[in-house]
Design a protein around this motif. Structure first.
Motif, mmCIF file in Angstrom:
data_model
loop_
_atom_site.group_PDB
_atom_site.id
_atom_site.type_symbol
_atom_site.label_atom_id
_atom_site.label_comp_id
_atom_site.label_asym_id
_atom_site.label_seq_id
_atom_site.Cartn_x
_atom_site.Cartn_y
_atom_site.Cartn_z
ATOM 1 N N PRO A 274 -9.556 -10.672 10.768
ATOM 2 C CA PRO A 274 -10.870 -9.807 10.014
ATOM 3 C C PRO A 274 -10.089 -8.364 9.140
ATOM 4 C CG PRO A 274 -10.645 -9.717 12.631
ATOM 5 C CD PRO A 274 -9.808 -10.106 11.905
ATOM 6 N N ALA A 275 -12.198 -9.114 7.877
ATOM 7 C CA ALA A 275 -11.887 -8.351 7.003
ATOM 8 C C ALA A 275 -11.247 -6.768 7.100
ATOM 9 C CB ALA A 275 -12.928 -8.347 6.037
ATOM 10 N N PRO A 276 -12.042 -5.703 7.999
ATOM 11 C CA PRO A 276 -11.100 -4.929 8.544
ATOM 12 C C PRO A 276 -9.672 -4.473 8.329
ATOM 13 C CG PRO A 276 -13.190 -4.814 9.657
ATOM 14 C CD PRO A 276 -13.010 -5.885 9.129
ATOM 15 N N LEU A 277 -9.621 -5.698 9.009
ATOM 16 C CA LEU A 277 -8.061 -5.156 9.812
ATOM 17 C C LEU A 277 -6.584 -5.347 7.616
ATOM 18 C CD1 LEU A 277 -5.545 -4.821 11.351
ATOM 19 C CD2 LEU A 277 -5.906 -6.985 12.024
ATOM 20 N N ILE A 278 -7.579 -6.195 7.319
ATOM 21 C CA ILE A 278 -7.055 -6.966 6.108
ATOM 22 C C ILE A 278 -7.068 -5.826 5.109
ATOM 23 C CG2 ILE A 278 -6.750 -8.508 4.030
ATOM 24 C CD1 ILE A 278 -8.435 -10.070 5.451
ATOM 25 N N HIS A 279 -7.861 -4.649 5.055
ATOM 26 C CA HIS A 279 -8.339 -3.641 3.987
ATOM 27 C C HIS A 279 -7.011 -2.781 4.633
ATOM 28 C CE1 HIS A 279 -11.597 -5.176 1.867
ATOM 29 N NE2 HIS A 279 -12.217 -5.175 2.471
ATOM 30 N N THR A 280 -6.987 -2.413 6.128
ATOM 31 C CA THR A 280 -6.101 -1.321 6.742
ATOM 32 C C THR A 280 -4.140 -1.248 6.513
ATOM 33 O OG1 THR A 280 -7.471 -1.313 8.891
ATOM 34 C CG2 THR A 280 -5.300 -0.946 8.650
ATOM 35 N N TYR A 281 -4.210 -2.503 5.835
ATOM 36 C CA TYR A 281 -3.555 -2.725 5.564
ATOM 37 C C TYR A 281 -3.213 -3.286 4.235
ATOM 38 C CZ TYR A 281 -0.865 -5.124 10.025
ATOM 39 O OH TYR A 281 -0.416 -5.039 10.256
ATOM 40 N N GLN A 282 -3.946 -3.293 3.319
ATOM 41 C CA GLN A 282 -4.085 -3.243 2.201
ATOM 42 C C GLN A 282 -4.123 -2.153 1.443
ATOM 43 O OE1 GLN A 282 -7.653 -5.097 1.187
ATOM 44 N NE2 GLN A 282 -6.616 -7.181 0.375
ATOM 45 N N GLU A 283 -4.534 -0.354 2.146
ATOM 46 C CA GLU A 283 -4.220 0.912 2.247
ATOM 47 C C GLU A 283 -3.074 1.524 2.034
ATOM 48 O OE1 GLU A 283 -6.345 1.806 4.930
ATOM 49 O OE2 GLU A 283 -8.748 2.243 3.561
ATOM 50 N N ARG A 284 -2.445 0.075 2.659
ATOM 51 C CA ARG A 284 -0.476 0.782 2.786
ATOM 52 C C ARG A 284 0.672 0.141 1.925
ATOM 53 N NH1 ARG A 284 3.451 2.508 4.364
ATOM 54 N NH2 ARG A 284 3.930 1.845 6.216
ATOM 55 N N GLY A 285 -0.248 -0.873 0.616
ATOM 56 C CA GLY A 285 0.300 -1.880 0.004
ATOM 57 C C GLY A 285 0.661 -2.641 0.338
#
Length: 490
Positions: A274-285
């Protein structure tokens, strides 16, 4: 060397980097030279036991270096390796042993073989002294790329499971596809935490790492805390997981403060993350490589490279380098939304001892029918909509549960969700959502319904919501929807 298949890989790798670490398991390390020697000794003993080219050797147990050694030894003989899901019930395992005709079963001590088992059964405790008596000189049995390497049994969501055959060529071409999509390096330290009896852990991570001479750190099974510990201890650079694994990893109290700087590649599979989970990881680089595939495609069919992950969040990518993928309508003509068809050297030749299922899975031109529905965008990227069999029709409208689940996952109180169609006297079918709440969070049915009403058409909103502690899963970690459909009616 007349062995053109995977069985020749330990010898080839040992020639190049004999002292480099191939596997780490707990405090144990095995070099490529040791894997080569142990695989040769085991192959020698299997041949003494009567195993010949084309025979089947099965393995039952959690992740362990012996899994790979047994596979390589089997392939040295030109025999077929049959990894079994140790989470299945004894009658299910017995069926697979009987159906495959396995002559040898290697199993973990905690995985008692069924009463009707293979003629030769060895526990890992017995395997060690047994293989030590074998000859270290490698056997030189002719094996071609077209020979069958693996029989992998599908989840069996309807009827008996089918044994998908994968040839050595399927494995080789899939490895090429992975190395085109991911910059796999010789200094890779890959965490093998998903079950190796599942095609993705084996073919998408362990085998490409082995070819490049990297190190595979093998976990017996997925464990969030253990994962953090191993990243810290070994400097893990690459890990594969399904949505549930990555979601649990990000929910850990260690998430915010852990040093994850060693991670170069995160690969997601099994189902769209899911996109929200991808964004969660992107926020950690941290950036995901995503792909789509099946056991029958070895498994990679499409891939979204890391450079595209931010721009094409939620996409399953484009066809892998050495394969063709198209989306077709009921008339098999190209379509914007339709069934995904795959053609290429990574595609199974068919199902073991099941010519009818094999014939039904292919259409003219060697196109394999995946049973998955996808949308293809203007840039040629695939967006997996759902399984054909998971779709349900409510009031004449097609509802794709995966779409509904993705929207529900955006609610801050939802940790996991699964939607299935259930019969309804008025609408034919309506949705039933099973929701796992985040730890410490609470949400009501009315709140979820209101959340969805602002985001989805009315016919897509589930009629029933049920709060549960967890969801049933298949051996590969996917949510087992047939079990939810059989759940007592609300």
């Amino acid at each position: 060397m007349r062995n053109a298949g995977v069985g020749g890989w330990p010898a080839r790798r040992a020639r190049m980097t004999p002292g480099r670490t191939a596997f780490v398991f707990g405090d144990r390390r095995l070099t490529y030279a040791e894997v080569h020697e142990r695989s040769a000794r085991l192959a020698s003993r299997l041949r003494e036991a009567g195993v010949q080219a084309g025979d089947r050797v099965a393995y039952l147990g959690p992740n362990h270096p012996a899994f790979a050694e047994t596979m390589f030894a089997t392939h040295l003989l030109g025999a077929v390796f049959v990894p079994l899901n140790f989470r299945l019930a004894p009658p299910e395992i017995a069926y697979m042993l009987d159906h495959s005709g396995a002559s040898v079963l290697v199993h973990a001590p905690e995985c008692a073989p069924p009463a009707a088992s293979a003629p030769l059964t060895l526990s890992l405790e017995e395997l060690e002294p047994w293989l030590s008596q074998g000859e270290a000189t490698p056997l030189d049995v002719p094996v071609t790329l077209d020979d069958v390497a693996l029989i992998l049994y599908t989840s069996g969501t309807t009827g008996r499971p089918k044994g998908a055959m994968l040839t050595h060529a399927n494995l080789v071409w899939n490895t090429f596809n992975v190395m085109v999509g991911v910059d796999v390096a010789g200094d890779e330290v890959t965490l093998i935490s998903a079950p190796l009896f599942h095609v993705a852990a084996l073919n998408q991570t362990l085998l490409p790492t082995f070819v490049k001479g990297g190190c595979s750190v093998i976990m017996p099974s997925w464990d969030v805390e253990g994962c953090y510990d191993l990243i810290e201890k070994h400097g893990i650079t690459w890990m594969f997981g399904v949505t549930t694994m990555f979601a649990a990893f990000a929910r850990s109290p260690r998430w915010a403060g852990a040093d994850l700087s060693s991670l170069r590649h995160l690969m997601g599979g099994g189902a769209a993350i899911p996109a929200p989970l991808i964004h969660t990881y992107q926020e950690r680089g941290l950036v995901f490589c995503q792909g789509y595939g099946l056991t029958e495609t070895a498994p990679g069919a499409t891939f979204l490279e890391a450079s595209q992950s931010a721009r094409k969040v939620g996409s399953a990518g484009v066809p892998v380098f050495f394969a063709n993928v198209r989306v077709a309508g009921p008339d098999l003509a190209d379509a914007v939304v339709g069934e995904v068809l795959v053609q290429g050297p990574n595609v199974t030749p068919g199902y073991w001892r099941d010519p009818e299922a094999t014939a039904a899975a292919f259409s003219e031109g060697g196109w394999f029918h995946t049973g998955d529905i996808a949308r293809i965008d203007e840039e040629g990227h695939l967006h997996i909509v759902d399984r054909v069999k998971d779709m349900y029709i409510s009031g004449g409208e097609n509802v794709y549960p995966a779409e509904v689940e993705a929207v529900m996952f955006e609610h801050p109180a939802v940790a996991e969700v699964a939607v299935v169609g259930v019969r309804d006297a008025t609408w034919g079918e309506v949705g039933r959502a099973f929701v796992v709440r985040r730890q410490g969070a609470d949400v009501t049915e009315d709140e979820l319904r209101g959340f969805l009403q602002r985001r989805l058409a009315k016919y897509k909103i589930p009629r029933y919501f049920e709060m549960v502690d967890d969801l049933p899963r298949t051996g590969s970690g996917k949510i087992h929807k047939p079990a939810l459909r059989d759940h007592p009616a609300p």
